[in-house]
Design a protein around this motif. Structure first.
Motif, short mmCIF file in Angstrom:
data_model
loop_
_atom_site.label_atom_id
_atom_site.label_comp_id
_atom_site.label_asym_id
_atom_site.label_seq_id
_atom_site.Cartn_x
_atom_site.Cartn_y
_atom_site.Cartn_z
N PRO A 1 -1.13 -1.63 2.60
CA PRO A 1 -2.52 -1.67 3.05
C PRO A 1 -3.50 -1.20 1.98
CG PRO A 1 -1.14 -0.85 4.82
CD PRO A 1 -0.25 -0.96 3.61
N ALA A 2 -3.09 -0.26 1.14
CA ALA A 2 -3.99 0.22 0.08
C ALA A 2 -4.31 -0.91 -0.89
CB ALA A 2 -3.35 1.39 -0.66
N GLY A 3 -3.39 -1.84 -1.08
CA GLY A 3 -3.68 -2.99 -1.93
C GLY A 3 -4.76 -3.87 -1.34
N ASP A 4 -4.76 -4.02 -0.02
CA ASP A 4 -5.82 -4.78 0.64
C ASP A 4 -7.18 -4.11 0.45
OD1 ASP A 4 -4.04 -6.67 1.55
OD2 ASP A 4 -3.93 -5.89 3.59
N ILE A 5 -7.19 -2.78 0.41
CA ILE A 5 -8.46 -2.06 0.21
C ILE A 5 -9.00 -2.35 -1.18
CG2 ILE A 5 -9.56 0.19 0.13
CD1 ILE A 5 -8.69 -0.76 2.94
N PHE A 6 -8.13 -2.38 -2.19
CA PHE A 6 -8.57 -2.74 -3.53
C PHE A 6 -9.17 -4.15 -3.52
CE2 PHE A 6 -8.20 -4.25 -7.85
CZ PHE A 6 -8.43 -3.13 -8.63
N SER A 7 -8.51 -5.06 -2.83
CA SER A 7 -9.03 -6.43 -2.74
C SER A 7 -10.38 -6.45 -2.04
CB SER A 7 -8.03 -7.32 -2.00
OG SER A 7 -6.79 -7.36 -2.67
N TRP A 8 -10.56 -5.59 -1.02
CA TRP A 8 -11.86 -5.47 -0.34
C TRP A 8 -12.94 -5.09 -1.34
CZ3 TRP A 8 -15.20 -1.32 -0.01
CH2 TRP A 8 -16.25 -1.43 0.91
N GLY A 9 -12.65 -4.08 -2.17
CA GLY A 9 -13.65 -3.66 -3.16
C GLY A 9 -14.00 -4.77 -4.13
N ALA A 10 -12.99 -5.50 -4.61
CA ALA A 10 -13.25 -6.60 -5.54
C ALA A 10 -14.04 -7.71 -4.86
CB ALA A 10 -11.93 -7.13 -6.09
N LEU A 11 -13.71 -7.99 -3.62
CA LEU A 11 -14.39 -9.06 -2.89
C LEU A 11 -15.85 -8.71 -2.61
CD1 LEU A 11 -13.06 -11.29 -0.11
CD2 LEU A 11 -15.04 -9.88 0.44
N VAL A 12 -16.12 -7.48 -2.20
CA VAL A 12 -17.50 -7.06 -1.91
C VAL A 12 -18.31 -7.05 -3.20
CG1 VAL A 12 -18.94 -5.16 -1.09
CG2 VAL A 12 -16.87 -5.78 0.17
N TYR B 1 -8.54 -10.50 -7.58
CA TYR B 1 -8.68 -9.73 -6.33
C TYR B 1 -7.39 -8.99 -5.97
CZ TYR B 1 -12.78 -12.61 -6.31
OH TYR B 1 -13.95 -13.22 -6.69
N MET B 2 -6.41 -8.97 -6.88
CA MET B 2 -5.17 -8.25 -6.64
C MET B 2 -5.31 -6.79 -7.02
SD MET B 2 -2.11 -10.69 -7.96
CE MET B 2 -0.91 -9.61 -7.20
#
Length: 496
Positions: free
Chosen positions: A186-197, A173-174
């Motif tokens: 914050p853009a890294g958190d968005i990548f994690s959002w995509g992986a999590l969803v 999720y990184m």
């Protein structure tokens, strides 16, 4: 720590979990409310740099709005123990639920909106989560809640060089830049959002599983595997998983895209999520033992494992019944936007339905059948205008008027789920058929009314229709099920 009964002013009740940073306990605050207390590893708290940054990072976390998050309530030191106190969230984490089955439909979309909302609140406070993963998303009865935001930054104060294995919770999720050791943004958190969803919707991390080095290599170099992910949400997930952080949407843009409106406020989005969320409970969770009671202190019973909630009424047809087709895909986020408007107006959505369909003296079931009932938080007048054959189809037309004083939004309440703005669950039940007949579908579109994205205030009136195929030619009377608006029995079918 097992023998320790208090941390600061908080009484520990039982251990909830353990992670790389320390232990998490259910605890009782001095005012009696339940909270979660996270105690940091002693070797961390012993370092001067950690102690210096702990207060700073905890204070930043306390600025995060509580919307779709478990807010930080307190932080401090108790001797050699550093602790952080957050609101206690009742519910399993996302990983525990997805291990049984991926999320689908309204809950998957509500999860995506809820986690994006939490990230928007976190980023607005100037905090970066850095460790968004399934175990850091709790599924409460009113929707997802993101926890542990910003706390991963404290791991960098342990004195060791920053490494991938230490600075992350789960490599799958990184973001690529974080995996390379670059500063978290914050853009890294968005990548994690995509992986999590993607994980929530398919049951698989999009970059697979395996050793740390193997998974990190895929995160940096491979395209995500999104096979089986709901097509309504896949395009946004693909954008979030772009290798270039500059091309990813922001958390606010994710919210706006999913809710169909610009500059959605986090409090409004949170209410939308709670309105569309169906609680989920994992089966047979392992019981967590309470701490050994202090002598003279009565022990607190550990709640028994929860059993799964029954299916939402109307969402799973009984044996022998055929449910309606899936919600239309032509406007994937439109129905939840209806909830957004309703939430913005503060409309009540708790339903108290009264169905006085056959008043004394009336010939029940005539084409002009009428009723007045309490539904959608207001008083509604319902009238069937016509039920007529048109060639091989039957067209139902009815009118609903708000004769009460409150806003009564209807979109999302007559369809196949909270994210279906049509009236696709309205159905006809011919005598002797044994199953409902739902509106016809053509090109993945319901042959029925698509309710407007607008409030339904006092005095407003809506005229709706639905076209049905397969109604037996000899059926001259049918029962009409208007879902939220009740069932009207024995309605005559006329010829046009």
């Amino acid at each position: 720590m097992e023998a320790q009964r208090r941390v600061g002013p908080y009484t520990l009740v039982r251990k909830l979990g353990e992670g790389g940073m320390g232990l998490v306990y259910l605890a009782e605050a001095p005012d009696g409310r339940r909270v979660a207390v996270k105690t940091m590893r002693p070797e961390l708290a012993a370092r001067e740099e950690f102690r210096r940054r702990f207060g700073k990072e905890a204070e930043a976390a306390r600025r995060v709005a509580r919307f779709c998050t478990a807010p930080v309530l307190d932080a401090g030191f108790d001797g050699g123990t550093a602790y952080l106190v957050t609101e206690y969230v009742e519910g399993p984490d996302l990983a525990a639920v997805v291990r049984q089955a991926p999320l689908t439909g309204a809950n998957l979309e509500a999860l995506a909106v809820g986690v994006a909302t939490a990230l928007a609140a976190i980023h607005q406070a100037g905090v970066v989560h850095r460790d968004l993963k399934p175990s850091n998303v709790l599924l409460s009865p009113v929707g997802p809640r993101v926890i542990d935001f910003g706390i991963a930054q404290l791991a960098d104060t342990a004195g060791a060089p920053a490494t991938v294995a230490r600075s992350m919770g789960t490599p799958a999720y990184m973001s690529p830049e974080q995996a390379k050791g670059e500063p978290a943004t914050p853009a890294g958190d968005i990548f994690s959002w995509g992986a999590l969803v993607a994980y929530a919707g398919t049951g698989r991390p999009p970059f697979g599983t395996g050793g740390v080095a193997e998974v990190v290599y895929r995160v940096i170099n491979h395209a995500p595997v999104l096979d089986g992910l709901d097509e309504r949400i896949r395009p946004l997930v693909e954008r979030a998983l772009d290798k270039d952080p500059a091309r990813r949407p922001t958390a606010q843009q994710l919210m706006d895209r999913m809710l169909g409106r610009a500059e959605v406020a986090v409090d409004t989005a949170t209410r939308v999520v709670s309105d569309t969320w169906t609680p989920v409970v994992p089966q047979s969770p392992a019981p967590v033992m309470p701490l050994s009671p202090t002598p003279g202190t009565p022990s607190r019973p550990t709640p028994s494992p929860s059993t799964p909630l029954p299916p939402t009424p109307g969402m799973s047809p009984s044996p022998g019944l055929t449910g309606p087709p899936a919600a239309p895909r032509k406007r994937p986020w439109t129905p939840i936007a209806v909830g957004l408007l309703a939430a913005a107006l503060g409309a009540a959505v708790t339903l108290a339905v009264v169905r006085p369909w056959e008043p004394p003296g009336n010939d029940a079931g005539t084409p002009a059948a009428r009723s007045t009932l309490q539904a959608a938080g207001s008083t509604l007048s319902v009238q069937i205008d016509s039920l007529a054959r048109q060639g091989g189809t039957v067209r139902l037309q009815w009118t609903v008027k708000n004769v009460g004083t409150e806003n009564a939004p209807l979109a999302g309440k007559l369809g196949g789920g909270a994210l279906d703005s049509t009236v696709s669950r309205v159905n006809l039940i011919p005598p002797g058929v044994g199953r409902p007949i739902y509106p016809a579908w053509k090109d993945k579109t319901c042959a029925c009314t698509d309710l407007p994205m607008a409030p339904f205030p006092a005095g407003a009136q809506l005229r709706m229709y639905a076209i049905f195929e397969g109604v037996p030619q000899d059926a001259d009377r049918v029962d009409v099920d208007l879902v939220l608006l009740g069932v009207i029995r024995n309605v005559a079918v006329s010829s046009s």
